[in-house]
Enzyme design. Structure first.
Site, PDB file in Angstrom:
ATOM      1  N   LYS A 110       0.828  -1.210   0.000  1.00 42.22           N
ATOM      2  CA  LYS A 110       0.000   0.000   0.000  1.00 42.22           C
ATOM      3  C   LYS A 110       0.864   1.263   0.000  1.00 42.22           C
ATOM      4  CE  LYS A 110      -4.130  -2.023   2.073  1.00 42.22           C
ATOM      5  NZ  LYS A 110      -4.800  -2.360   3.334  1.00 42.22           N
ATOM      6  N   LYS A 190      -4.288  -9.914 -10.212  1.00 38.86           N
ATOM      7  CA  LYS A 190      -5.309 -10.118  -9.174  1.00 38.86           C
ATOM      8  C   LYS A 190      -6.394  -9.039  -9.281  1.00 38.86           C
ATOM      9  CE  LYS A 190      -6.243  -9.390  -4.406  1.00 38.86           C
ATOM     10  NZ  LYS A 190      -6.237  -8.280  -3.537  1.00 38.86           N
ATOM     11  N   LYS A 193      -9.522  -3.434  -6.382  1.00 38.70           N
ATOM     12  CA  LYS A 193      -9.851  -2.010  -6.567  1.00 38.70           C
ATOM     13  C   LYS A 193      -8.602  -1.210  -6.872  1.00 38.70           C
ATOM     14  CE  LYS A 193     -11.718  -1.844  -2.512  1.00 38.70           C
ATOM     15  NZ  LYS A 193     -12.369  -3.046  -2.001  1.00 38.70           N
TER      16      LYS A 193
HETATM   17  P1  ADP Z   1      -9.341  -5.077  -2.966  1.00 36.85           P
HETATM   18  O1  ADP Z   1      -8.066  -5.796  -3.318  1.00 36.85           O
HETATM   19  O2  ADP Z   1     -10.197  -4.877  -4.149  1.00 36.85           O
HETATM   20  O3  ADP Z   1      -9.085  -3.793  -2.209  1.00 36.85           O
HETATM   21  P2  ADP Z   1     -10.011  -6.119  -0.397  1.00 36.85           P
HETATM   22  O4  ADP Z   1      -8.570  -6.054  -0.017  1.00 36.85           O
HETATM   23  O5  ADP Z   1     -10.959  -5.153   0.239  1.00 36.85           O
HETATM   24  O6  ADP Z   1     -10.137  -6.043  -1.975  1.00 36.85           O
HETATM   25  O7  ADP Z   1     -10.504  -7.612  -0.102  1.00 36.85           O
HETATM   26  C1  ADP Z   1     -11.655  -8.013   0.618  1.00 36.85           C
HETATM   27  C2  ADP Z   1     -11.709  -9.529   0.669  1.00 36.85           C
HETATM   28  O8  ADP Z   1     -11.835 -10.076  -0.644  1.00 36.85           O
HETATM   29  C3  ADP Z   1     -10.457 -10.160   1.271  1.00 36.85           C
HETATM   30  O9  ADP Z   1     -10.809 -11.320   2.011  1.00 36.85           O
HETATM   31  C4  ADP Z   1      -9.643 -10.521   0.062  1.00 36.85           C
HETATM   32  O10 ADP Z   1      -8.749 -11.575   0.316  1.00 36.85           O
HETATM   33  C5  ADP Z   1     -10.728 -10.925  -0.933  1.00 36.85           C
HETATM   34  N1  ADP Z   1     -10.285 -10.650  -2.304  1.00 36.85           N
HETATM   35  C6  ADP Z   1     -10.111  -9.435  -2.872  1.00 36.85           C
HETATM   36  N2  ADP Z   1      -9.699  -9.545  -4.155  1.00 36.85           N
HETATM   37  C7  ADP Z   1      -9.614 -10.881  -4.405  1.00 36.85           C
HETATM   38  C8  ADP Z   1      -9.245 -11.642  -5.556  1.00 36.85           C
HETATM   39  N3  ADP Z   1      -8.904 -11.068  -6.698  1.00 36.85           N
HETATM   40  N4  ADP Z   1      -9.250 -12.987  -5.451  1.00 36.85           N
HETATM   41  C9  ADP Z   1      -9.609 -13.589  -4.285  1.00 36.85           C
HETATM   42  N5  ADP Z   1      -9.985 -12.921  -3.178  1.00 36.85           N
HETATM   43  C10 ADP Z   1      -9.979 -11.587  -3.218  1.00 36.85           C
END
Ligand code: ADP
Ligand code: TRP
Length: 319
Positions: A110, A190, A193
């Protein structure tokens, strides 16, 4: 068995959030006691606009409920409704070596992407440990990127128990379904957001079609056979298909005669149909209903949290 997880209200939920975490929590309702919450304190590390955080928090709760969290069977609440979590965060901070936090990939990622290296962002895993340990969680379903945070919670619990009494804090384990450990985004990285490569769950049909069209594919002539292995459109379709469905799609790829446009249209239909019941529920849930459900859940969570915190306070000597 107590199964706990939280999600940050830092933007609209996408397929990665659904298959990585939300679907696991919904399925877990058949196996044990589900504790699910909206991590709005955590979202403060990246959302610096009060009105935005407030509306995103309610949206996230609305989405989670629409996707299948059943508030009669499970406890569903807002992290900020339970002040004990911040108290435990401080208590645990004393048992958290700086080095443990310095090794956290999430903090390094981050800050590398430009988020300010604040103390809040640095200590994010300690608050997450408090979320998990306050409720004696057995299992924490998460996507792959959150595994290290659950391991940090475990390390902190071990250290705390060594200091103040064995078995005071329950050691949690994580669960990650291997088949969907990482959902690919539009560009194959992956879905996240932060990478702006997401397909959101509650898009309208036009916006969904537009998103799916943006998925990166290899240029191959229409009549040629196509490789489904490593194809992002195939990988995303596979999330919605059983073994027979996957085999049938593989055949279509191998046979040739269909372009990626057709496979993308198929993916659009799969997503649209799969989330149809959730869309209907989503349209039906008013802000008032969402807030009332959260309040009921918070009352249940608070009871457990208050009792646990009383015990911890007595052990650490806080009057
Ligand atoms: P982002 O990466 O979009 O900010 P978050 O970090 O808020 O998403 O993730 C929220 C939940 O969703 C977590 O448990 C995270 O491991 C899961 N998650 C987010 N993106 C993925 C992905 N591409 N594949 C699998 N799990 C994901
Ligand atoms: N850090 C998690 C994420 O970004 C959200 C979260 C906060 C969480 N507290 C938690 C997940 C406790 C599991 C358990 O997705």
């Amino acid at each position: 068995m107590r199964i706990l997880s939280g999600i940050q209200p830092s933007g609209d939920f996408h397929l990665g959030n659904y298959f990585g975490m939300i679907a696991q929590m919904v399925a877990a309702q058949e196996k044990g006691e589900v504790f699910a919450f909206i991590a709005n304190y955590h979202a403060m590390t990246s959302v610096f606009d009060g009105a935005k955080l407030r509306s995103q928090t309610i949206e996230a709760a609305r989405a989670f409920l629409s996707l299948g969290i059943d508030c009669d069977r499970s406890i569903f609440w807002l992290q900020s409704a339970i002040p004990e979590v911040l108290e435990l965060y401080w208590v645990l901070s004393q048992q958290t070596p700086i080095g443990l936090l310095e090794r956290a990939h999430s903090f390094k990622d981050k800050t590398a992407r430009g988020l300010a290296a604040s103390h809040g962002l640095f200590s994010y895993p300690v608050l997450m440990a408090a979320d998990i340990l306050l409720y004696d969680s057995d299992v924490v379903p998460v996507g792959k990127d959150q595994i290290q945070h659950v391991e940090i919670a475990r390390d902190i619990a071990v250290k705390f128990n060594n200091e103040f009494g064995a078995d005071l804090l329950k050691l949690p384990t994580f669960s990650v379904p291997e088949s969907v450990a990482v959902v690919p985004g539009l560009d194959g990285a992956k879905m996240s957001k932060s990478y702006k490569n997401t397909i959101e769950i509650f898009l309208d049909r036009k916006a969904l079609e537009k998103k799916v069209k943006q998925i990166v594919t290899q240029p191959v002539a229409l009549e040629e056979p196509k490789e489904w292995r490593g194809d992002f459109v195939y990988d995303l379709c596979a999330l919605f298909l059983d073994e027979d469905g996957k085999a049938a799609l593989q055949k279509r790829y191998e046979k040739g005669g269909e372009g990626h446009g057709r496979f993308k249209a198929y993916l659009t239909d799969l997503i649209w149909d799969f989330f149809a019941p959730a869309r209907a529920k989503y349209a039906d849930l008013t802000d008032e209903k969402v807030l009332a459900i959260l309040e009921l859940g918070a009352a249940k969570a608070r009871k457990i949290a208050a009792e646990k915190m009383r015990l911890i306070r007595s052990k650490v000597g806080i009057i």
